[in-house]
Design a protein around this motif. Structure first.
Motif, PDB file in Angstrom:
ATOM      1  N   PRO A   1      49.101 -56.605  16.105  1.00  0.00           N
ATOM      2  CA  PRO A   1      48.501 -55.495  16.928  1.00  0.00           C
ATOM      3  C   PRO A   1      49.286 -54.333  16.825  1.00  0.00           C
ATOM      4  O   PRO A   1      50.380 -54.645  16.331  1.00  0.00           O
ATOM      5  CB  PRO A   1      48.564 -55.981  18.227  1.00  0.00           C
TER       6      PRO A   1
ATOM      7  N   TYR B   1      47.032 -51.755  22.584  1.00  0.00           N
ATOM      8  CA  TYR B   1      47.465 -52.296  21.289  1.00  0.00           C
ATOM      9  C   TYR B   1      46.055 -52.609  20.602  1.00  0.00           C
ATOM     10  O   TYR B   1      45.175 -53.037  21.465  1.00  0.00           O
ATOM     11  CB  TYR B   1      48.248 -53.588  21.373  1.00  0.00           C
TER      12      TYR B   1
ATOM     13  N   GLN C   1      50.227 -50.696  17.983  1.00  0.00           N
ATOM     14  CA  GLN C   1      50.246 -49.611  19.401  1.00  0.00           C
ATOM     15  C   GLN C   1      49.496 -48.388  18.969  1.00  0.00           C
ATOM     16  O   GLN C   1      50.186 -47.496  17.968  1.00  0.00           O
ATOM     17  CB  GLN C   1      51.678 -49.494  19.949  1.00  0.00           C
TER      18      GLN C   1
END
Length: 305
Positions: free
Chosen positions: A129, A137, A131
Motif C-alpha cells: 500500500p 493508504y 500513502q
C-alpha cells in the motif's frame, strides 16, 4: 472521510479502465463506422494472454508486454481475415458477424484454457500500500493502473488529434474514397486502427485480470458499459470517452459502496446488498437516457470533419 477518498480513487481507477475499453470502441465505431460487439472478447483475450504469459515467464511486466503484443496481433489478423469485408455493409450485418465472433472466442477459450477461471498473481512490489495523503493508504497496483491509463489517454489524444496519422484516420472515416485517391492505403490504415483498438481492449483486460478472476465471457457485461460511455461522451470523441468513463466509474463505484447502507434503512440487509448494484446500474442508464433526450450528440461530440 477516508472511506470516501478511497472509493473516489477506486471510481477513478475503474473509470480509467473503462476508458481504455471505450477508447478502442470509439476509434472503431466512431471513426471507422464499424459496430464491433466482439470488442469485449478482445478484452477477455488480453486477460487470458496475460495470465498465460506471466505464468510462462515468471515476470509480470514481461508477461503483460507479451499479452499486449499478442492482442494487437490478434486484432490485426481478425480485421484482415474477417472484418475488413464488412466495412461497407449495413450495421445489422456487422452486429450479427461480431456476435458470432463472441461465441467463437468463448468456445475457443473453453477449448484451450478450459472452463475454470484463471488467477493472475501480482508481484510483491505491486501489493504494497502507498500513502496518498496522511491516513489514507491505497494499493500500489491500483495506483499504477491510474498512472498508466492517464498516460495512455494523453498519448491517444495526441496521436488522434495532433498528428498526421490521426488526421488521416479522421479523414479516411469521413471520405475514404478521396483519401484513397490521394495515394493513402486506407485498408492498411484501418487495419492499424483496429489493431490499436484491440490493443487498448487487451490492456484493459490484462490490468483488470489481477483484480477479478479471468473467466469466459468476462468482457460481455463491461462492453455494455463501454457502449454507454460512448453514447454519453459522444461517438468518435476521445475526450468524450474519457470524461464519460470517469463519470460512469465514479457513479458505479460510489453507488456500490454507499447505497447498501442507505437501503438497509428501508430494506433487509440481504435485499439491500442485492438491490444496490442494480440501482447503481439504473442510475448510469438513466444518465444515458437523459443525455440522449437533451443532447443526442453526447456531452463532448467529436469535431465536425
Amino acid at each position: 472521510m477516508y472511506l470516501v477518498v478511497e472509493q473516489l480513487l477506486n471510481g477513478l481507477q475503474f473509470g480509467l479502465l473503462l476508458f481504455l475499453l471505450a477508447a478502442g470502441l470509439t476509434l472503431v465505431f466512431g471513426i471507422m463506422d464499424f459496430v464491433n460487439l466482439a470488442h469485449g472478447s478482445l478484452y477477455m483475450m488480453g486477460a487470458y494472454f496475460a495470465a498465460t504469459f506471466v505464468a510462462w515467464t515468471g515476470s509480470f511486466v514481461l508477461g503483460a508486454l507479451m499479452a499486449l503484443g499478442a492482442t494487437l496481433l490478434l486484432g490485426i489478423v481478425l480485421e484482415y481475415v474477417a472484418l475488413r469485408h464488412l466495412y461497407g455493409r449495413d450495421h445489422l450485418d456487422q452486429v450479427l458477424a461480431t456476435f458470432g465472433l463472441i461465441l467463437f472466442f468463448n468456445d475457443a477459450v473453453r477449448l484451450i484454457w478450459g472452463p475454470a477461471g484463471l488467477a493472475l498473481p501480482l508481484p510483491a512490489w505491486l501489493t504494497v500500500p502507498v500513502q496518498i495523503i496522511p491516513g489514507v493508504y491505497y494499493p500500489a497496483y491500483r495506483l499504477m493502473i491510474i498512472v498508466v491509463a492517464l498516460a495512455v489517454a494523453a498519448m491517444l489524444y495526441l496521436v488522434v488529434m495532433r498528428t498526421r496519422i490521426g488526421m488521416l484516420i479522421r479523414a479516411g472515416a469521413s471520405n475514404r474514397e478521396m483519401i484513397g485517391a490521394l495515394g493513402i492505403n486506407i485498408k492498411l490504415l484501418f487495419t492499424l486502427v483496429f489493431g490499436l483498438g484491440a490493443a487498448l481492449a487487451g490492456l484493459a483486460g490484462l490490468m483488470q485480470a489481477p483484480i477479478l478472476t479471468v473467466q469466459i465471457g468476462m468482457g460481455e457485461n463491461i462492453l455494455i458499459l463501454a457502449f454507454v460511455i460512448i453514447v454519453i461522451g459522444g461517438i468518435g470523441s476521445i475526450r468524450g470517452a474519457f470524461m464519460a468513463a470517469i463519470f460512469v466509474g465514479i457513479i458505479d463505484t460510489m453507488g456500490r459502496a454507499f447505497l447498501p447502507d442507505l437501503l438497509r434503512k428501508v430494506l433487509s440487509g440481504a435485499a439491500a446488498s442485492t438491490a444496490a448494484p442494480a440501482l447503481s446500474s439504473m442510475l448510469i442508464y438513466l444518465l444515458m437516457a437523459i443525455i440522449l433526450v437533451l443532447r443526442p450528440e453526447g456531452l463532448f461530440p467529436a469535431a465536425k470533419r
